[in-house]
Design a protein around this motif. Sequence first.
Motif, short mmCIF file in Angstrom:
data_model
loop_
_atom_site.label_atom_id
_atom_site.label_comp_id
_atom_site.label_asym_id
_atom_site.label_seq_id
_atom_site.Cartn_x
_atom_site.Cartn_y
_atom_site.Cartn_z
N TRP A 93 1.03 -1.62 -0.52
CA TRP A 93 -0.07 0.09 0.32
C TRP A 93 1.11 1.04 0.05
O TRP A 93 0.59 2.16 -0.72
N VAL A 94 1.39 1.84 0.77
CA VAL A 94 3.09 2.28 0.76
C VAL A 94 2.99 2.77 -1.08
O VAL A 94 3.27 4.03 -0.87
N ALA A 95 4.26 1.67 -1.22
CA ALA A 95 4.13 1.58 -2.92
C ALA A 95 3.44 2.79 -3.58
O ALA A 95 4.03 3.36 -4.04
N TRP A 96 2.03 2.20 -3.45
CA TRP A 96 0.76 2.27 -4.25
C TRP A 96 0.50 4.19 -3.78
O TRP A 96 0.83 5.05 -4.53
N MET A 97 0.95 4.76 -2.37
CA MET A 97 -0.12 5.29 -1.78
C MET A 97 1.13 6.47 -1.98
O MET A 97 0.83 7.47 -2.45
N ALA A 98 2.36 6.28 -1.59
CA ALA A 98 3.95 7.84 -1.73
C ALA A 98 3.63 8.49 -3.70
O ALA A 98 4.17 9.73 -3.54
N SER A 99 3.26 7.38 -4.32
CA SER A 99 3.31 8.45 -5.46
C SER A 99 1.26 9.42 -5.19
O SER A 99 1.13 10.54 -6.83
N ARG A 100 0.73 8.56 -4.89
CA ARG A 100 -0.71 9.42 -5.18
C ARG A 100 -0.99 10.45 -3.87
O ARG A 100 -1.52 11.86 -4.06
N HIS A 133 0.95 10.85 3.20
CA HIS A 133 -0.04 10.74 3.94
C HIS A 133 0.53 10.46 5.79
O HIS A 133 1.56 9.62 5.38
N PRO A 134 -0.13 10.18 6.13
CA PRO A 134 0.06 9.67 7.26
C PRO A 134 0.96 9.00 7.74
O PRO A 134 1.79 8.56 8.96
N SER A 135 -0.07 7.57 6.79
CA SER A 135 0.65 6.44 7.12
C SER A 135 1.58 5.56 6.18
O SER A 135 2.09 5.19 6.30
N LEU A 136 2.42 6.40 5.53
CA LEU A 136 3.43 6.49 4.73
C LEU A 136 4.87 6.90 5.91
O LEU A 136 5.62 7.24 6.29
N LYS A 137 4.74 5.06 7.04
CA LYS A 137 5.83 5.27 7.86
C LYS A 137 5.66 3.87 8.03
O LYS A 137 4.53 2.30 7.38
N PRO A 138 6.92 2.98 8.32
CA PRO A 138 6.75 1.11 8.74
C PRO A 138 6.20 0.94 9.63
O PRO A 138 5.05 1.87 9.71
N PRO A 146 -0.10 3.56 14.77
CA PRO A 146 -1.02 2.95 15.48
C PRO A 146 -2.01 1.52 15.49
O PRO A 146 -1.87 1.47 14.48
N SER A 147 -2.06 0.76 16.22
CA SER A 147 -2.80 0.17 16.34
C SER A 147 -4.42 -0.64 15.46
O SER A 147 -4.09 -1.26 14.68
N ASP A 148 -4.47 0.72 15.68
CA ASP A 148 -6.52 1.11 15.18
C ASP A 148 -6.03 0.73 13.36
O ASP A 148 -6.38 -0.09 12.48
N ILE A 149 -4.76 1.71 12.92
CA ILE A 149 -4.67 1.48 11.62
C ILE A 149 -3.98 0.51 10.80
O ILE A 149 -4.11 -0.27 10.14
N ALA A 150 -2.99 -0.30 11.55
CA ALA A 150 -2.41 -1.35 11.18
C ALA A 150 -3.35 -2.74 10.84
O ALA A 150 -2.77 -3.77 10.63
#
Length: 126
Positions: free
Chosen positions: A84-91, A95-100, A105-109
Amino acid sequence: MTHTESPMACQVLMSYDGTLIISLESFQRGNNLNYIDELAKVIRGKLPTRTLPSDDTYDLFRIYAVLLLAKGESVTPEDVHNAWVAWMASRDPNHPSLKPFSDLPSDIAASDEPYADTIRLIAGER
């Protein structure tokens, strides 16, 4: 969200607040599906509608199809997040979830789990 496909293969999504979202994305682009597109279509079709993003996710589900082929039943939510990060990085590079995955946060994971479950399920059926 509710999901229907028109005969022209565009997607019409309706959010819970009644907003219509029309996506020209389709897994029938030109009706020439290759094996990656076929797997992407299967993955998308087995996910609960409520988990599907409202954007054009054609390329994202292609990446998930590659995960299915490469990792099969051993795919993890972290793998899904990395795809998802690979896809979202260009979009949306901010985005706050572009992290390892481990920094989420557990709800996002946890939101990656249905995708990993679905990929593992399909891998086990192959």
